[in-house]
Design a protein around this motif. Sequence first.
Motif, PDB file in Angstrom:
ATOM      1  N   ILE A 129       0.806  -1.224   0.000  1.00 38.25           N
ATOM      2  CA  ILE A 129       0.000   0.000   0.000  1.00 38.25           C
ATOM      3  C   ILE A 129       0.836   1.270   0.000  1.00 38.25           C
ATOM      4  O   ILE A 129       2.038   1.251   0.170  1.00 38.25           O
ATOM      5  CB  ILE A 129      -0.887   0.099   1.253  1.00 38.25           C
ATOM      6  CG1 ILE A 129      -0.085  -0.306   2.481  1.00 38.25           C
ATOM      7  CG2 ILE A 129      -2.134  -0.659   1.123  1.00 38.25           C
ATOM      8  CD1 ILE A 129       0.623   0.760   3.143  1.00 38.25           C
ATOM      9  N   CYS A 130       0.113   2.397  -0.142  1.00 35.91           N
ATOM     10  CA  CYS A 130       0.746   3.699   0.047  1.00 35.91           C
ATOM     11  C   CYS A 130       0.245   4.334   1.328  1.00 35.91           C
ATOM     12  O   CYS A 130       0.810   5.291   1.811  1.00 35.91           O
ATOM     13  CB  CYS A 130       0.438   4.610  -1.130  1.00 35.91           C
ATOM     14  SG  CYS A 130      -1.238   5.258  -1.110  1.00 35.91           S
ATOM     15  N   GLY A 131      -0.853   3.814   1.898  1.00 33.48           N
ATOM     16  CA  GLY A 131      -1.408   4.387   3.126  1.00 33.48           C
ATOM     17  C   GLY A 131      -2.605   5.288   2.876  1.00 33.48           C
ATOM     18  O   GLY A 131      -3.315   5.669   3.797  1.00 33.48           O
ATOM     19  N   CYS A 158      -5.412   4.599   1.558  1.00 33.60           N
ATOM     20  CA  CYS A 158      -6.701   3.976   1.884  1.00 33.60           C
ATOM     21  C   CYS A 158      -7.025   4.117   3.363  1.00 33.60           C
ATOM     22  O   CYS A 158      -8.184   4.306   3.736  1.00 33.60           O
ATOM     23  CB  CYS A 158      -6.687   2.508   1.479  1.00 33.60           C
ATOM     24  SG  CYS A 158      -6.914   2.308  -0.294  1.00 33.60           S
ATOM     25  N   SER A 169      -8.255   0.203  -4.714  1.00 31.63           N
ATOM     26  CA  SER A 169      -7.930  -0.405  -6.004  1.00 31.63           C
ATOM     27  C   SER A 169      -6.759  -1.374  -5.929  1.00 31.63           C
ATOM     28  O   SER A 169      -6.711  -2.349  -6.673  1.00 31.63           O
ATOM     29  CB  SER A 169      -7.625   0.692  -7.022  1.00 31.63           C
ATOM     30  OG  SER A 169      -8.712   1.569  -7.071  1.00 31.63           O
ATOM     31  N   CYS A 170      -5.801  -1.118  -5.030  1.00 33.75           N
ATOM     32  CA  CYS A 170      -4.680  -2.059  -4.902  1.00 33.75           C
ATOM     33  C   CYS A 170      -5.185  -3.427  -4.465  1.00 33.75           C
ATOM     34  O   CYS A 170      -4.776  -4.454  -4.997  1.00 33.75           O
ATOM     35  CB  CYS A 170      -3.656  -1.557  -3.886  1.00 33.75           C
ATOM     36  SG  CYS A 170      -2.743  -0.135  -4.446  1.00 33.75           S
ATOM     37  N   PRO A 181      -7.818   6.734  -3.482  1.00 34.94           N
ATOM     38  CA  PRO A 181      -8.411   5.795  -2.530  1.00 34.94           C
ATOM     39  C   PRO A 181      -9.932   5.735  -2.674  1.00 34.94           C
ATOM     40  O   PRO A 181     -10.484   6.442  -3.484  1.00 34.94           O
ATOM     41  CB  PRO A 181      -8.031   6.400  -1.180  1.00 34.94           C
ATOM     42  CG  PRO A 181      -7.959   7.867  -1.444  1.00 34.94           C
ATOM     43  CD  PRO A 181      -7.526   8.037  -2.883  1.00 34.94           C
TER      44      PRO A 181
HETATM   45  S1  SF4 Z   1      -5.662   2.042  -3.618  1.00 42.23           S
HETATM   46 FE1  SF4 Z   1      -4.546   3.963  -3.932  1.00 42.23          FE
HETATM   47  S2  SF4 Z   1      -4.731   4.977  -1.937  1.00 42.23           S
HETATM   48 FE2  SF4 Z   1      -5.194   2.829  -1.588  1.00 42.23          FE
HETATM   49  S3  SF4 Z   1      -3.261   1.868  -1.033  1.00 42.23           S
HETATM   50 FE3  SF4 Z   1      -3.477   1.653  -3.249  1.00 42.23          FE
HETATM   51  S4  SF4 Z   1      -2.367   3.401  -4.101  1.00 42.23           S
HETATM   52 FE4  SF4 Z   1      -2.791   3.863  -1.962  1.00 42.23          FE
END
Ligand code: SF4
Lengths: 314, 135
Positions: free
Chosen positions: A11-13, A15, A94-95, A158
């Motif tokens: 993840i990127c955080g 979410c 989406s991830c 997100p």
């Molecule tokens: S869906 Fe988007 S916001 Fe959520 S973890 Fe993945 S990159 Fe980050």
Amino acid sequence: MATVAEEWLNICGGCEVAILDLGEKLLDVLPSLEFVHMPVLMDHKYFGQTGEKSELEIPEADVGMISGGIRNEKEKHVAEEMRKKCKTLIALGSCACFGGIPALANMYTLDDIYEKVYRDSKTTESADTPSKDIPPLTDRVYAVDEVVNVDVHIPGCPMNPVIILEALTCLLEGKPFELPERSVCDDCPTKREEKSDVGLKRPLQDAEFTPGEYNTMRCFNEQGILCLGPVTRSGCGKQYNGNGEVVPRCVKGYMPCRGCFGPIREGANPLIDMMTALSSIGLDAKLVEDRRALLNRYIGGQNRLRPLPAKAGR
Amino acid sequence: MSEEFEPKIIAFCCNWCSYAGADLAGVSRLQYPPNIRIIRVMCSGMVHPNLVIEALTKGIDGVIMCGCHPGDCHYIEGNLKAESRAEAIELMLEDFGLEEERFRLEWISASEGPQFAQVMKEMVDTIKELGPSPY
Ligand code: SF4
Ligand code: SF4
Ligand code: SF4
Ligand code: FES
């Protein structure tokens, strides 16, 4: 009272920020939820608080939420443990739903990626691929539902907090939750004439619009700016209790949709559908730079992106 | 592998011209290879690119789309639609790593039985030379 476990994998955080973005609404549901595990917020260790256990352990929960896809063996292991311990499992963002941005890497083999990152790149001092004390990478980026069964998908990069709230409320009341099979265009207020006479523009060229007046703005695709609205599931513009005008999130900021909510229905292939849509309004799909990546930006898992097969017979 | 490669090829034929052309090839007892599987559609304009790409990535080695000659389409301009879709399909072959020869668009009228047999023979030869679909 329902117990909730949340995990973040590849993840990127963002979410997790979207969960907190529920704001005061979170306070309304909080009394009926008990978070039993959530690495981003609470100190709950996998192998016991002092590392005394030998097996990874996540407490049992009624609802499990996973953000992020699966890129390494540890994440795979955690996803399997979550599935074992949670009655209902939600893929968040989406991830988790489709692999997300990181799954663009699925266009290359793992070996090619290692070569590029550790050896070929001009700005990197050449080194061996690290292998000690870190979990090995999986052969590609997986969406969560490629590894374990997922009950509810909440896409978005997100997600829209409104949808998290709706889904949680449904689950607490024992009702099923699913997003409707509608496209972003179905919710878009822009003006459409079903054809384009301008040709495709470069991605960073500005659209023409009058601020605040969505109804008079011409559809992005018709202005020659690639918009993935026709092949993307709607929901990002949803407001609490259906209040207010629904405008897709990016369109609200005068930007075209980039497709973060993923395919409108299971099994659809946005790349194919978008190429067809472009040709039907008279835009030249040849001019879309980096087409394969661009039309699969958030959805490279589930085998949508893969290294191109070697051509046969040549 | 001593066995010769026998490709599977789908031919989408529109009801009004090309299917009738195939029929004519049949009743005239013209020979063409059995690798062709004909799917009758009402018009070439209704063959969505999805079907073509899906076929090629799920076990089919070549796809040929047949419609009426320009101006002859029973639905006036279905075949023009097919033509603009064919351009998009050609780009997608690239995106999926498929050779451009695996897809072909042909206009065949109801009276062109021999042409039908000829085109099918050519297609089978091309694909045999190319080998199986990489998927
Ligand atoms: S869906 Fe988007 S916001 Fe959520 S973890 Fe993945 S990159 Fe980050
Ligand atoms: S293509 Fe984009 S701008 Fe046009 S209607 Fe759909 S979402 Fe709106
Ligand atoms: S408009 Fe498209 S890219 Fe933007 S938030 Fe909505 S679904 Fe995602
Ligand atoms: S009916 Fe033959 S191409 Fe339209």
